[in-house]
Design a protein around this motif. Structure first.
Motif, PDB file in Angstrom:
ATOM      1  N   THR A 214       0.869  -1.184   0.000  1.00  0.00           N
ATOM      2  CA  THR A 214       0.000   0.000   0.000  1.00  0.00           C
ATOM      3  C   THR A 214       0.896   1.221   0.000  1.00  0.00           C
ATOM      4  OG1 THR A 214      -1.693  -1.182   1.271  1.00  0.00           O
ATOM      5  CG2 THR A 214      -1.860   1.221   1.182  1.00  0.00           C
ATOM      6  N   ARG A 215       0.986   1.873  -1.133  1.00  0.00           N
ATOM      7  CA  ARG A 215       1.906   3.002  -1.274  1.00  0.00           C
ATOM      8  C   ARG A 215       1.396   4.235  -0.528  1.00  0.00           C
ATOM      9  NH1 ARG A 215       5.669   2.502  -5.544  1.00  0.00           N
ATOM     10  NH2 ARG A 215       5.328   0.663  -6.852  1.00  0.00           N
ATOM     11  N   THR A 216       2.340   4.980   0.016  1.00  0.00           N
ATOM     12  CA  THR A 216       2.051   6.268   0.651  1.00  0.00           C
ATOM     13  C   THR A 216       2.852   7.335  -0.086  1.00  0.00           C
ATOM     14  OG1 THR A 216       1.718   5.259   2.819  1.00  0.00           O
ATOM     15  CG2 THR A 216       2.178   7.619   2.765  1.00  0.00           C
ATOM     16  N   PRO A 217       2.187   8.326  -0.685  1.00  0.00           N
ATOM     17  CA  PRO A 217       2.932   9.386  -1.382  1.00  0.00           C
ATOM     18  C   PRO A 217       3.812  10.157  -0.388  1.00  0.00           C
ATOM     19  CG  PRO A 217       0.603   9.399  -1.980  1.00  0.00           C
ATOM     20  CD  PRO A 217       0.735   8.481  -0.816  1.00  0.00           C
ATOM     21  N   ASN A 218       4.977  10.524  -0.830  1.00  0.00           N
ATOM     22  CA  ASN A 218       5.904  11.310  -0.009  1.00  0.00           C
ATOM     23  C   ASN A 218       6.220  10.624   1.323  1.00  0.00           C
ATOM     24  OD1 ASN A 218       5.753  13.292  -2.037  1.00  0.00           O
ATOM     25  ND2 ASN A 218       4.003  14.272  -1.035  1.00  0.00           N
ATOM     26  N   GLU A 219       6.433   9.322   1.271  1.00  0.00           N
ATOM     27  CA  GLU A 219       6.786   8.579   2.477  1.00  0.00           C
ATOM     28  C   GLU A 219       8.116   9.092   3.046  1.00  0.00           C
ATOM     29  OE1 GLU A 219       6.190   6.601   5.401  1.00  0.00           O
ATOM     30  OE2 GLU A 219       5.143   5.338   3.937  1.00  0.00           O
ATOM     31  N   VAL A 224      11.748   6.113   8.413  1.00  0.00           N
ATOM     32  CA  VAL A 224      11.499   4.668   8.380  1.00  0.00           C
ATOM     33  C   VAL A 224      12.802   3.914   8.608  1.00  0.00           C
ATOM     34  CG1 VAL A 224      10.865   2.736   6.873  1.00  0.00           C
ATOM     35  CG2 VAL A 224       9.458   4.803   6.907  1.00  0.00           C
ATOM     36  N   LEU A 225      13.867   4.337   7.915  1.00  0.00           N
ATOM     37  CA  LEU A 225      15.155   3.654   8.021  1.00  0.00           C
ATOM     38  C   LEU A 225      15.782   3.854   9.399  1.00  0.00           C
ATOM     39  CD1 LEU A 225      16.673   4.533   4.518  1.00  0.00           C
ATOM     40  CD2 LEU A 225      15.420   2.485   5.173  1.00  0.00           C
ATOM     41  N   ILE A 226      15.694   5.065   9.926  1.00  0.00           N
ATOM     42  CA  ILE A 226      16.277   5.357  11.243  1.00  0.00           C
ATOM     43  C   ILE A 226      15.592   4.547  12.333  1.00  0.00           C
ATOM     44  CG2 ILE A 226      16.494   7.159  13.009  1.00  0.00           C
ATOM     45  CD1 ILE A 226      17.040   9.130  10.695  1.00  0.00           C
ATOM     46  N   GLN A 227      14.279   4.394  12.216  1.00  0.00           N
ATOM     47  CA  GLN A 227      13.540   3.616  13.217  1.00  0.00           C
ATOM     48  C   GLN A 227      14.018   2.165  13.239  1.00  0.00           C
ATOM     49  OE1 GLN A 227       9.289   3.944  12.914  1.00  0.00           O
ATOM     50  NE2 GLN A 227       8.914   2.337  14.435  1.00  0.00           N
ATOM     51  N   VAL A 228      14.239   1.586  12.041  1.00  0.00           N
ATOM     52  CA  VAL A 228      14.740   0.211  11.959  1.00  0.00           C
ATOM     53  C   VAL A 228      16.135   0.120  12.567  1.00  0.00           C
ATOM     54  CG1 VAL A 228      15.447  -1.647  10.411  1.00  0.00           C
ATOM     55  CG2 VAL A 228      13.336  -0.374   9.953  1.00  0.00           C
ATOM     56  N   ASP A 254       5.483   1.726   0.090  1.00  0.00           N
ATOM     57  CA  ASP A 254       4.862   1.193   1.297  1.00  0.00           C
ATOM     58  C   ASP A 254       5.921   1.210   2.389  1.00  0.00           C
ATOM     59  OD1 ASP A 254       3.900  -0.464   3.372  1.00  0.00           O
ATOM     60  OD2 ASP A 254       2.639  -1.591   1.991  1.00  0.00           O
ATOM     61  N   GLY A 255       5.814   2.167   3.310  1.00  0.00           N
ATOM     62  CA  GLY A 255       6.838   2.347   4.327  1.00  0.00           C
ATOM     63  C   GLY A 255       7.058   1.118   5.196  1.00  0.00           C
ATOM     64  N   LYS A 256       5.980   0.416   5.556  1.00  0.00           N
ATOM     65  CA  LYS A 256       6.108  -0.768   6.416  1.00  0.00           C
ATOM     66  C   LYS A 256       6.854  -1.883   5.697  1.00  0.00           C
ATOM     67  CE  LYS A 256       2.007   0.060   9.274  1.00  0.00           C
ATOM     68  NZ  LYS A 256       0.685  -0.479   9.714  1.00  0.00           N
ATOM     69  N   ARG A 257       6.582  -2.015   4.402  1.00  0.00           N
ATOM     70  CA  ARG A 257       7.273  -3.063   3.637  1.00  0.00           C
ATOM     71  C   ARG A 257       8.754  -2.717   3.434  1.00  0.00           C
ATOM     72  NH1 ARG A 257       4.865  -7.889   3.879  1.00  0.00           N
ATOM     73  NH2 ARG A 257       2.746  -7.881   3.066  1.00  0.00           N
ATOM     74  N   ILE A 258       9.044  -1.439   3.203  1.00  0.00           N
ATOM     75  CA  ILE A 258      10.446  -1.038   3.056  1.00  0.00           C
ATOM     76  C   ILE A 258      11.183  -1.261   4.380  1.00  0.00           C
ATOM     77  CG2 ILE A 258      12.010   0.895   2.623  1.00  0.00           C
ATOM     78  CD1 ILE A 258      10.631  -0.187   0.123  1.00  0.00           C
ATOM     79  N   SER A 285      17.547   9.427  -3.233  1.00  0.00           N
ATOM     80  CA  SER A 285      16.373   9.443  -4.104  1.00  0.00           C
ATOM     81  C   SER A 285      16.514  10.543  -5.138  1.00  0.00           C
ATOM     82  CB  SER A 285      15.092   9.651  -3.283  1.00  0.00           C
ATOM     83  OG  SER A 285      15.111  10.915  -2.638  1.00  0.00           O
ATOM     84  N   THR A 286      16.063  10.250  -6.338  1.00  0.00           N
ATOM     85  CA  THR A 286      15.984  11.237  -7.414  1.00  0.00           C
ATOM     86  C   THR A 286      14.538  11.303  -7.872  1.00  0.00           C
ATOM     87  OG1 THR A 286      16.383   9.620  -9.164  1.00  0.00           O
ATOM     88  CG2 THR A 286      18.320  10.606  -8.105  1.00  0.00           C
ATOM     89  N   GLU A 287      14.287  12.080  -8.896  1.00  0.00           N
ATOM     90  CA  GLU A 287      12.928  12.159  -9.424  1.00  0.00           C
ATOM     91  C   GLU A 287      12.467  10.825  -9.975  1.00  0.00           C
ATOM     92  OE1 GLU A 287      12.672  15.211 -12.302  1.00  0.00           O
ATOM     93  OE2 GLU A 287      13.110  16.849 -10.899  1.00  0.00           O
ATOM     94  N   ASP A 288      13.440   9.976 -10.357  1.00  0.00           N
ATOM     95  CA  ASP A 288      13.078   8.719 -11.007  1.00  0.00           C
ATOM     96  C   ASP A 288      13.246   7.486 -10.126  1.00  0.00           C
ATOM     97  OD1 ASP A 288      12.574  10.069 -13.447  1.00  0.00           O
ATOM     98  OD2 ASP A 288      14.726  10.100 -13.842  1.00  0.00           O
ATOM     99  N   GLU A 289      14.200   7.519  -9.172  1.00  0.00           N
ATOM    100  CA  GLU A 289      14.550   6.269  -8.505  1.00  0.00           C
ATOM    101  C   GLU A 289      14.982   6.480  -7.061  1.00  0.00           C
ATOM    102  OE1 GLU A 289      16.552   2.493 -10.493  1.00  0.00           O
ATOM    103  OE2 GLU A 289      18.097   3.909  -9.851  1.00  0.00           O
ATOM    104  N   PHE A 290      14.648   5.476  -6.240  1.00  0.00           N
ATOM    105  CA  PHE A 290      15.127   5.430  -4.854  1.00  0.00           C
ATOM    106  C   PHE A 290      16.096   4.264  -4.739  1.00  0.00           C
ATOM    107  CE2 PHE A 290      14.725   3.287  -0.708  1.00  0.00           C
ATOM    108  CZ  PHE A 290      15.266   4.277   0.109  1.00  0.00           C
ATOM    109  N   ASN A 291      17.251   4.523  -4.115  1.00  0.00           N
ATOM    110  CA  ASN A 291      18.267   3.485  -3.943  1.00  0.00           C
ATOM    111  C   ASN A 291      18.648   3.365  -2.473  1.00  0.00           C
ATOM    112  OD1 ASN A 291      19.209   2.533  -6.760  1.00  0.00           O
ATOM    113  ND2 ASN A 291      19.139   4.769  -6.950  1.00  0.00           N
ATOM    114  N   LEU A 292      18.807   2.122  -2.045  1.00  0.00           N
ATOM    115  CA  LEU A 292      19.235   1.839  -0.684  1.00  0.00           C
ATOM    116  C   LEU A 292      20.306   0.769  -0.747  1.00  0.00           C
ATOM    117  CD1 LEU A 292      18.919   1.903   2.463  1.00  0.00           C
ATOM    118  CD2 LEU A 292      17.153   0.138   2.174  1.00  0.00           C
TER     119      LEU A 292
END
Length: 361
Positions: A214-219, A224-228, A254-258, A285-292
């Motif tokens: 379930t996607r959330t815009p502007n997550e 999310v990462l700091i909490q983990v 989906d923040g929970k899934r990430i 993150s860029t306009e096109d892609e998020f990388n972790l």
């Protein structure tokens, strides 16, 4: 030849499988003859071709009971031998009139057709065995996945009770020894919860339509990462973690899934790296892609393990303290796919790096 048949011949039956009848001999597929009245019964014993041009002039068969009973003058029968050496039956033909059958062309043709029939029967048998094996494997897989789903569901209630009790005890008791025991309980509950989540996701993905998101815009992915990371460091407070975040562009995920994916990757990095090693986490993150990227020093992953790293129930070489179900990376990969992206890995003697790449929108 006025009549031809493929006959199944056993120790007690003669049955037609296929028939060509131009003389109204009267047999149809599935028809039976008394086994003892046929020459095919003799062929079943000696496995030799029998050819008769003219019964009345044949020294061996002029007074044979079979031609006298069925009224034929010409006859040919070739044994059908399966690949495993088993005698199946015969390809036979008869006619009321004499015929020129004892020649290389006719006998060779019958042998060729008998071999083709044997090949076809072998193929059908192999298909039947394969289908039976496949059905058993499907039933086993379905049972295993349903078992995992039920087990994971039923484990949650007692686990939640254990976790809640540990939190309550932590508030009630301030003794050092009790706090250490409470910490062990909380840490174990956290690990067990991760295993259960992976089991349920695996069962859901295999029995349903894959892992749902379930996607959330502007997550707020940094949060999310700091909490983990904070949760992991609460469990392993001595581990060194270096972060480099640059997520200025909004990402729809989906923040929970990430968080679940990242927890699996970070947990692996802690498990498979030396205790004094620094784990490096970069996110952008860029306009096109998020990388972790989660990188850690440690042993290089063997090439054989790399090939099946993202498959379920597959793990690399582990120490006794590193046991698990082998579902974490599979679940992480499926979460990446559900977001339209992918999870890749590179590994050498210096470090191992898992990289998540997904579209920003």
């Amino acid at each position: 030849m006025g009549f031809a048949a493929v006959a199944r011949v056993t120790s007690d039956q003669w049955i037609t499988c296929a028939v060509l009848d131009k003389i109204n001999f009267g047999l149809l597929p599935g028809s039976e003859l008394n086994l003892e009245t046929t020459i095919c019964n003799e062929i079943r014993e000696h496995h030799k071709v029998v050819v008769i041009d003219h019964v009345a002039e044949d020294e061996e068969f002029a007074n044979h009971h079979t031609p006298l009973l069925y009224g034929f003058q010409s006859y040919i029968s070739v044994p059908i031998i399966l690949k495993n050496g088993e005698f199946f039956g015969t390809l036979c033909a008869i006619d009321p009139s004499p015929a020129n059958l004892k020649n290389t062309s006719v006998v060779g043709m019958f042998k060729m057709f008998a071999d083709l029939i044997a090949f076809h029967l072998d193929a059908l048998q192999q298909i039947a065995i394969s289908e039976q094996t496949l059905q058993k494997e499907r039933e086993t897989a379905d049972f295993r996945e349903q078992f995992i789903a039920i087990l994971g569901h039923d484990l949650r209630n007692p686990l939640n009770a254990v976790s809640s009790s540990a939190q309550l005890l932590a508030r009630l008791s301030h003794e050092n020894r009790a706090q250490r025991l409470i910490t062990i309980i909380k840490d174990s509950s956290f690990r067990m919860n991760g295993l259960i989540e992976n089991m349920l996701d695996f069962a859901s993905g295999r029995l349903g339509d894959g892992i749902s998101i379930t996607r959330t815009p502007n997550e707020d992915l940094e949060q999310v990462l700091i909490q983990v990371i904070e949760e992991m460091q609460a469990i392993s407070p001595t581990r060194k973690i270096k972060i480099d975040f640059n997520t200025v562009h909004p990402v729809s995920v989906d923040g929970k899934r990430i968080a679940q994916l990242f927890s699996n990757l970070l947990g692996n990095a802690i498990t498979y790296s030396p205790a004094d090693a620094t784990i490096e986490i970069t996110a952008s993150s860029t306009e096109d892609e998020f990388n972790l990227c989660v990188a850690n020093p440690g042993k290089a992953i063997p090439p054989a393990a790399m090939e099946r790293l993202f498959q379920p129930f597959s793990r690399g070489e582990v120490e006794p303290s590193q046991k698990g179900l082998g579902l974490g990376l599979y679940i992480a990969s499926e979460i990446a796919k559900a977001h339209g992206g992918g999870l890749t890995v590179s590994s050498n003697v210096e470090k191992t790096c898992f990289t998540l790449s997904i579209p920003s929108k």
